[in-house]
Design an enzyme around this catalytic site. Structure first.
Site, PDB file in Angstrom:
ATOM      1  N   GLY A  34      10.745   6.433 -29.781  1.00 51.53           N
ATOM      2  CA  GLY A  34       9.775   6.536 -30.871  1.00 51.53           C
ATOM      3  C   GLY A  34       8.923   5.298 -31.125  1.00 51.53           C
ATOM      4  O   GLY A  34       8.204   5.243 -32.115  1.00 51.53           O
ATOM      5  N   TRP A  36       6.258   4.069 -29.425  1.00 53.12           N
ATOM      6  CA  TRP A  36       4.811   4.334 -29.368  1.00 53.12           C
ATOM      7  C   TRP A  36       4.369   5.090 -30.614  1.00 53.12           C
ATOM      8  O   TRP A  36       3.301   4.854 -31.150  1.00 53.12           O
ATOM      9  CB  TRP A  36       4.459   5.133 -28.098  1.00 53.12           C
ATOM     10  CG  TRP A  36       4.269   4.271 -26.885  1.00 53.12           C
ATOM     11  CD1 TRP A  36       4.896   3.087 -26.606  1.00 53.12           C
ATOM     12  CD2 TRP A  36       3.378   4.523 -25.780  1.00 53.12           C
ATOM     13  NE1 TRP A  36       4.454   2.603 -25.403  1.00 53.12           N
ATOM     14  CE2 TRP A  36       3.544   3.451 -24.871  1.00 53.12           C
ATOM     15  CE3 TRP A  36       2.483   5.559 -25.479  1.00 53.12           C
ATOM     16  CZ2 TRP A  36       2.813   3.385 -23.674  1.00 53.12           C
ATOM     17  CZ3 TRP A  36       1.765   5.498 -24.285  1.00 53.12           C
ATOM     18  CH2 TRP A  36       1.925   4.411 -23.400  1.00 53.12           C
ATOM     19  N   ASP A 104       3.794   8.467 -22.134  1.00 49.64           N
ATOM     20  CA  ASP A 104       4.646   7.436 -21.538  1.00 49.64           C
ATOM     21  C   ASP A 104       5.825   8.141 -20.872  1.00 49.64           C
ATOM     22  O   ASP A 104       6.879   7.557 -20.643  1.00 49.64           O
ATOM     23  CB  ASP A 104       5.112   6.470 -22.636  1.00 49.64           C
ATOM     24  CG  ASP A 104       5.655   5.160 -22.083  1.00 49.64           C
ATOM     25  OD1 ASP A 104       5.228   4.743 -20.982  1.00 49.64           O
ATOM     26  OD2 ASP A 104       6.517   4.545 -22.745  1.00 49.64           O
ATOM     27  N   LYS A 144       0.998   7.277 -18.234  1.00 45.43           N
ATOM     28  CA  LYS A 144       1.722   6.419 -17.292  1.00 45.43           C
ATOM     29  C   LYS A 144       1.866   7.119 -15.952  1.00 45.43           C
ATOM     30  O   LYS A 144       2.073   8.331 -15.886  1.00 45.43           O
ATOM     31  CB  LYS A 144       3.120   6.135 -17.858  1.00 45.43           C
ATOM     32  CG  LYS A 144       4.019   5.443 -16.835  1.00 45.43           C
ATOM     33  CD  LYS A 144       5.110   4.667 -17.433  1.00 45.43           C
ATOM     34  CE  LYS A 144       6.266   5.472 -17.970  1.00 45.43           C
ATOM     35  NZ  LYS A 144       7.156   4.552 -18.714  1.00 45.43           N
TER      36      LYS A 144
END
Ligand code: SAM
Length: 190
Positions: A34, A36, A104, A144
């Site tokens: 959590g 980000w 991500d 990513k």
């Protein structure tokens, strides 16, 4: 205090390239634990802490359980690669749309570089397909990827759909040398 050091990658990218703005709706894919989402909550003003700017929204999704975070909505134990996830996301985003899609996401690494690379590219391509239904025109996607043979394919697909695509290698992720991000801006929409 951030839940994970990965926060510093997003802070670095956002300081340089202004991805998150007050009032934005953000979809954070692969959000656990959590960190980000914590950054996003602050930067889009999801808690309305700053009364002078618009209030944003943060939705985080992950295969794992994500502990509650003030200012964010989480879809835990949810697979982004599952077709039914799109509808769940649409029902939670304000007006069903996002200004920014963050990813991500990282599959469990097998250690076989090429295989891990392929799996992550497949996840990103799936997310790009989904973005057609949820990303606002001129929206952004930050994802990513691990370097490898298919990175170019993903980059080309992003370039078809976004006016501006750049590759980012945050200082904060130097340790993990194969990791980079594509930041795709100005979504062309359908
Ligand atoms: N950005 C996060 C933070 O700052 O806390 C860290 C994300 S971690 C590097 C990658 C996450 O991607 C893992 O929690 C993993 O469960 C998630 N993930 C991998 N594949 C996924 C999928 N198909 N759907 C949803 N989440 C996925």
């Amino acid at each position: 205090h951030y839940r994970c050091r990965s926060a510093f990658k997003l802070l670095e990218i956002d300081d340089k390239l202004r991805v998150l703005r007050p009032g934005f709706s953000v979809l954070d894919c692969g959000a656990a634990p959590g960190a980000w989402s914590q950054v996003a909550v602050q930067r889009v003003n999801a808690l309305g802490t700053d009364a002078a700017v618009p209030i944003g929204f943060v939705l985080g999704v992950d295969l794992l359980r994500i502990s509650p975070l003030e200012g964010a909505v989480f879809l835990s134990e949810t697979d982004m690669a599952e077709p039914s996830t799109l509808r769940a996301i649409q029902s939670l985003l304000p007006l069903g749309k996002a200004d920014v899609i963050l990813s991500d996401m990282a599959p469990n690494a097998t250690g076989i570089k090429e295989l891990d690379h392929q799996k992550l590219i497949t996840l990103c391509l799936g997310l790009l397909d989904m973005s057609q239904s949820i990303l606002k025109p001129k929206g952004m996607m930050l994802c990513k990827f691990w370097d490898g043979s298919e990175a170019r394919l993903l980059q080309n697909r992003l370039k078809e759909q976004f006016q501006d695509v750049r590759t980012i290698k945050p200082q904060a992720s130097r340790k993990d040398s194969a990791e980079s991000y594509y930041l795709a801006r100005l979504y062309r929409g359908k």
